[in-house]
Design a protein around this motif. Structure first.
Motif, PDB file in Angstrom:
ATOM      1  N   ALA A   9       1.679 -14.678  -7.239  1.00  0.00           N
ATOM      2  CA  ALA A   9       2.839 -15.294  -6.593  1.00  0.00           C
ATOM      3  C   ALA A   9       4.129 -14.608  -7.026  1.00  0.00           C
ATOM      4  CB  ALA A   9       2.913 -16.788  -6.920  1.00  0.00           C
ATOM      5  N   GLY A  10       3.997 -13.552  -7.842  1.00  0.00           N
ATOM      6  CA  GLY A  10       5.159 -12.774  -8.252  1.00  0.00           C
ATOM      7  C   GLY A  10       5.529 -11.743  -7.203  1.00  0.00           C
ATOM      8  N   PHE A  11       6.468 -10.892  -7.553  1.00  0.00           N
ATOM      9  CA  PHE A  11       6.987  -9.909  -6.597  1.00  0.00           C
ATOM     10  C   PHE A  11       5.915  -8.930  -6.128  1.00  0.00           C
ATOM     11  CE2 PHE A  11       9.286  -5.614  -6.595  1.00  0.00           C
ATOM     12  CZ  PHE A  11       9.442  -5.604  -5.220  1.00  0.00           C
ATOM     13  N   ILE A  12       5.363  -8.151  -7.050  1.00  0.00           N
ATOM     14  CA  ILE A  12       4.376  -7.142  -6.649  1.00  0.00           C
ATOM     15  C   ILE A  12       3.056  -7.814  -6.289  1.00  0.00           C
ATOM     16  CG2 ILE A  12       3.195  -5.014  -7.289  1.00  0.00           C
ATOM     17  CD1 ILE A  12       5.429  -4.507  -9.328  1.00  0.00           C
ATOM     18  N   GLY A  13       2.628  -8.771  -7.096  1.00  0.00           N
ATOM     19  CA  GLY A  13       1.379  -9.454  -6.815  1.00  0.00           C
ATOM     20  C   GLY A  13       1.381 -10.178  -5.483  1.00  0.00           C
ATOM     21  N   GLY A  14       2.504 -10.827  -5.161  1.00  0.00           N
ATOM     22  CA  GLY A  14       2.612 -11.524  -3.884  1.00  0.00           C
ATOM     23  C   GLY A  14       2.527 -10.570  -2.705  1.00  0.00           C
ATOM     24  N   ASN A  15       3.226  -9.444  -2.803  1.00  0.00           N
ATOM     25  CA  ASN A  15       3.135  -8.435  -1.750  1.00  0.00           C
ATOM     26  C   ASN A  15       1.713  -7.905  -1.627  1.00  0.00           C
ATOM     27  OD1 ASN A  15       5.755  -7.422  -0.309  1.00  0.00           O
ATOM     28  ND2 ASN A  15       6.413  -7.912  -2.397  1.00  0.00           N
ATOM     29  N   PHE A  16       1.037  -7.723  -2.769  1.00  0.00           N
ATOM     30  CA  PHE A  16      -0.337  -7.224  -2.736  1.00  0.00           C
ATOM     31  C   PHE A  16      -1.260  -8.207  -2.023  1.00  0.00           C
ATOM     32  CE2 PHE A  16      -4.639  -6.906  -4.410  1.00  0.00           C
ATOM     33  CZ  PHE A  16      -4.898  -5.556  -4.256  1.00  0.00           C
ATOM     34  N   VAL A  17      -1.147  -9.491  -2.336  1.00  0.00           N
ATOM     35  CA  VAL A  17      -2.004 -10.498  -1.700  1.00  0.00           C
ATOM     36  C   VAL A  17      -1.751 -10.541  -0.194  1.00  0.00           C
ATOM     37  CG1 VAL A  17      -2.457 -12.983  -1.538  1.00  0.00           C
ATOM     38  CG2 VAL A  17      -2.294 -11.883  -3.782  1.00  0.00           C
ATOM     39  N   LEU A  18      -0.478 -10.536   0.207  1.00  0.00           N
ATOM     40  CA  LEU A  18      -0.141 -10.557   1.634  1.00  0.00           C
ATOM     41  C   LEU A  18      -0.711  -9.336   2.350  1.00  0.00           C
ATOM     42  CD1 LEU A  18       3.572 -11.755   1.439  1.00  0.00           C
ATOM     43  CD2 LEU A  18       1.643 -13.062   2.351  1.00  0.00           C
ATOM     44  N   ASP A  19      -0.532  -8.166   1.761  1.00  0.00           N
ATOM     45  CA  ASP A  19      -1.024  -6.938   2.391  1.00  0.00           C
ATOM     46  C   ASP A  19      -2.544  -6.905   2.425  1.00  0.00           C
ATOM     47  OD1 ASP A  19       1.588  -6.225   2.674  1.00  0.00           O
ATOM     48  OD2 ASP A  19       1.549  -4.535   1.289  1.00  0.00           O
ATOM     49  N   TRP A  20      -3.177  -7.387   1.349  1.00  0.00           N
ATOM     50  CA  TRP A  20      -4.645  -7.384   1.288  1.00  0.00           C
ATOM     51  C   TRP A  20      -5.224  -8.229   2.414  1.00  0.00           C
ATOM     52  CZ3 TRP A  20      -8.171  -4.870  -1.824  1.00  0.00           C
ATOM     53  CH2 TRP A  20      -9.497  -5.322  -1.754  1.00  0.00           C
ATOM     54  N   LEU A  21      -4.714  -9.443   2.588  1.00  0.00           N
ATOM     55  CA  LEU A  21      -5.276 -10.351   3.589  1.00  0.00           C
ATOM     56  C   LEU A  21      -4.836  -9.984   5.003  1.00  0.00           C
ATOM     57  CD1 LEU A  21      -5.075 -13.711   1.626  1.00  0.00           C
ATOM     58  CD2 LEU A  21      -7.104 -12.341   2.151  1.00  0.00           C
ATOM     59  N   ALA A  22      -3.801  -9.155   5.115  1.00  0.00           N
ATOM     60  CA  ALA A  22      -3.433  -8.627   6.432  1.00  0.00           C
ATOM     61  C   ALA A  22      -4.386  -7.522   6.871  1.00  0.00           C
ATOM     62  CB  ALA A  22      -2.000  -8.104   6.412  1.00  0.00           C
ATOM     63  N   GLY A  23      -5.025  -6.876   5.885  1.00  0.00           N
ATOM     64  CA  GLY A  23      -5.881  -5.741   6.220  1.00  0.00           C
ATOM     65  C   GLY A  23      -7.364  -5.960   6.010  1.00  0.00           C
ATOM     66  N   PHE A  24      -7.728  -7.001   5.242  1.00  0.00           N
ATOM     67  CA  PHE A  24      -9.128  -7.245   4.908  1.00  0.00           C
ATOM     68  C   PHE A  24      -9.452  -8.728   5.040  1.00  0.00           C
ATOM     69  CE2 PHE A  24      -7.476  -3.792   2.303  1.00  0.00           C
ATOM     70  CZ  PHE A  24      -8.362  -2.764   2.568  1.00  0.00           C
ATOM     71  N   ASP A  25     -10.715  -9.029   5.307  1.00  0.00           N
ATOM     72  CA  ASP A  25     -11.159 -10.419   5.349  1.00  0.00           C
ATOM     73  C   ASP A  25     -11.708 -10.888   4.003  1.00  0.00           C
ATOM     74  OD1 ASP A  25     -10.483 -11.062   7.966  1.00  0.00           O
ATOM     75  OD2 ASP A  25     -12.310 -10.154   8.770  1.00  0.00           O
ATOM     76  N   GLU A  26     -11.793  -9.994   3.020  1.00  0.00           N
ATOM     77  CA  GLU A  26     -12.316 -10.373   1.712  1.00  0.00           C
ATOM     78  C   GLU A  26     -11.385 -11.384   1.050  1.00  0.00           C
ATOM     79  OE1 GLU A  26     -14.102  -8.304  -2.345  1.00  0.00           O
ATOM     80  OE2 GLU A  26     -12.996  -7.087  -0.892  1.00  0.00           O
ATOM     81  N   PRO A  27     -11.904 -12.546   0.649  1.00  0.00           N
ATOM     82  CA  PRO A  27     -11.057 -13.601   0.083  1.00  0.00           C
ATOM     83  C   PRO A  27     -10.394 -13.193  -1.231  1.00  0.00           C
ATOM     84  CG  PRO A  27     -13.188 -14.484   0.764  1.00  0.00           C
ATOM     85  CD  PRO A  27     -13.302 -12.985   0.811  1.00  0.00           C
TER      86      PRO A  27
END
Length: 353
Positions: A9-27
């Motif tokens: 939920a931090g700056f880099i981590g939050g961006n990573f989670v958003l980008d990951w779920l935008a590109g992959f279906d892996e939970p």
């Protein structure tokens, strides 16, 4: 398959989670303590998305982390969780030792216990990716070559010392216990969802509110600037193809003096949202006393990552900083919520003290 992300939920981590779920279906199982810099507003787009499981927890809580690992059986853990602001580390180093050193130790022990119980094939496929900083290498003179992965560690602040300690722990858990680790050391990140204590979001916020734009010392401290979405793509690539036990430096190839960064932001704001009085935002620049032990220059040599894994940044500083300023101009509600105290009150109501 599932991944577990700490500090998501931090700056880099939050961006990573958003980008990951935008590109992959892996939970994604997203673990964040929700300190002042953790912000669930960043993850609002994922409300109702069953691929995203958020858990408020400390990485040092072995009981909770152990339970999550056993329940979700992730194939990888990506560790973003850290206290990361140098100024805060100078005034209160204890939190940095507790989270970055003790927290990383406890997380490693939780993951090691989980990994030991996996099958041989699952063990071989598992990865622990530790996200760190270029500040562990210390400072550079004007004509020194950029930091490479073989540079000696010479941290100069409580923050960088605590991150250096965490890097050493990760390395030791690989060499001693065989835990399959990867480490990335990045340069200064910037972009959307950045808590406004760091230079770029602070300057944007202060400029729009008519406040001084504080510049430490002479403003000639040089940093290599990395757009956060580029950093996220680098982490995905290292997770996918990085060699176990290796360190990869992630940089943007954008060395800029702090004063030049601030003037660039002022110029973009002059263009995109001019001051009502017709003056330029650069009129608000104010020089303040330099902070103790302020490193003069950081620069990252990211050629290993490009050579071995084929990654390089997509954004120049000019394209990335324009996207960043535009994001803050169109997302003032996010900024106001995170800075007004309303968000902290909501977290306290929702999750307790």
């Amino acid at each position: 398959m599932t991944i577990l992300v700490t500090g998501g939920a931090g700056f880099i981590g939050g961006n990573f989670v958003l980008d990951w779920l935008a590109g992959f279906d892996e939970p994604v199982v997203n673990v964040d303590k929700l300190t002042y810099a953790g912000n669930l507003d960043t993850l609002k787009a994922l409300e109702g998305d069953t691929r995203h499981v958020f858990v408020r927890a400390d990485i040092g809580d072995r009981e909770v982390i152990g339970r999550l690992l056993a329940e979700h059986k992730p194939r990888a853990v990506i560790n973003f969780a850290a206290e990361s602001h140098v100024d805060r580390s100078i005034h209160g180093p204890g939190d940095f030792i507790q989270t970055n050193v003790v927290g990383t130790f406890n997380l490693l022990e939780s993951v090691r216990a989980y990994w030991n119980d996996l099958s041989a094939d699952e063990k071989a496929a598992f990865r622990f990716l530790h996200v760190s900083t270029d500040e562990v290498y210390g400072t550079l003179e004007a004509n020194d070559p950029p930091f490479s992965e073989t540079n000696t560690y010479e941290p100069n602040s409580p923050y960088s010392a605590s991150k250096a300690a965490s890097d050493h722990l990760v390395r030791a858990w690989h060499h001693t216990y065989g835990l399959p680790v990867l480490t990335t050391n990045c340069s200064n990140n910037y972009g959307p969802y950045h808590f406004p204590e760091k230079l770029i979001p602070l300057v944007i916020l202060n400029a729009l509110n008519g406040k001084p734009l504080p510049i430490y010392g002479d403003g000639q401290q040089i940093r290599d600037w990395l757009y956060v979405k580029d950093h996220c793509s680098a982490i995905r690539r290292v997770l996918e193809a990085g060699k176990v036990g290796e360190t990869y430096n992630v940089g943007g190839w954008n060395e800029k003096a702090n004063l030049d960064v601030v003037k660039t932001i002022c110029g973009l704001l002059d263009e995109l949202q001019p001051r009502a009085d017709g003056q330029g935002y650069a009129e608000q620049i104010t020089y303040v006393t330099d902070r103790p032990g302020h490193d003069r220059r950081y620069a990252i040599d990211a050629r290993k990552l490009e050579r071995e894994l084929g990654w390089k940044p997509a954004e120049t500083f000019e394209s990335g900083i324009r996207k960043t300023v535009e994001w803050y101009l169109t997302n003032q509600a996010w900024v106001q919520n995170v800075t007004s105290g309303a968000y902290r009150e909501w977290v306290s109501t929702q999750y307790g003290a």
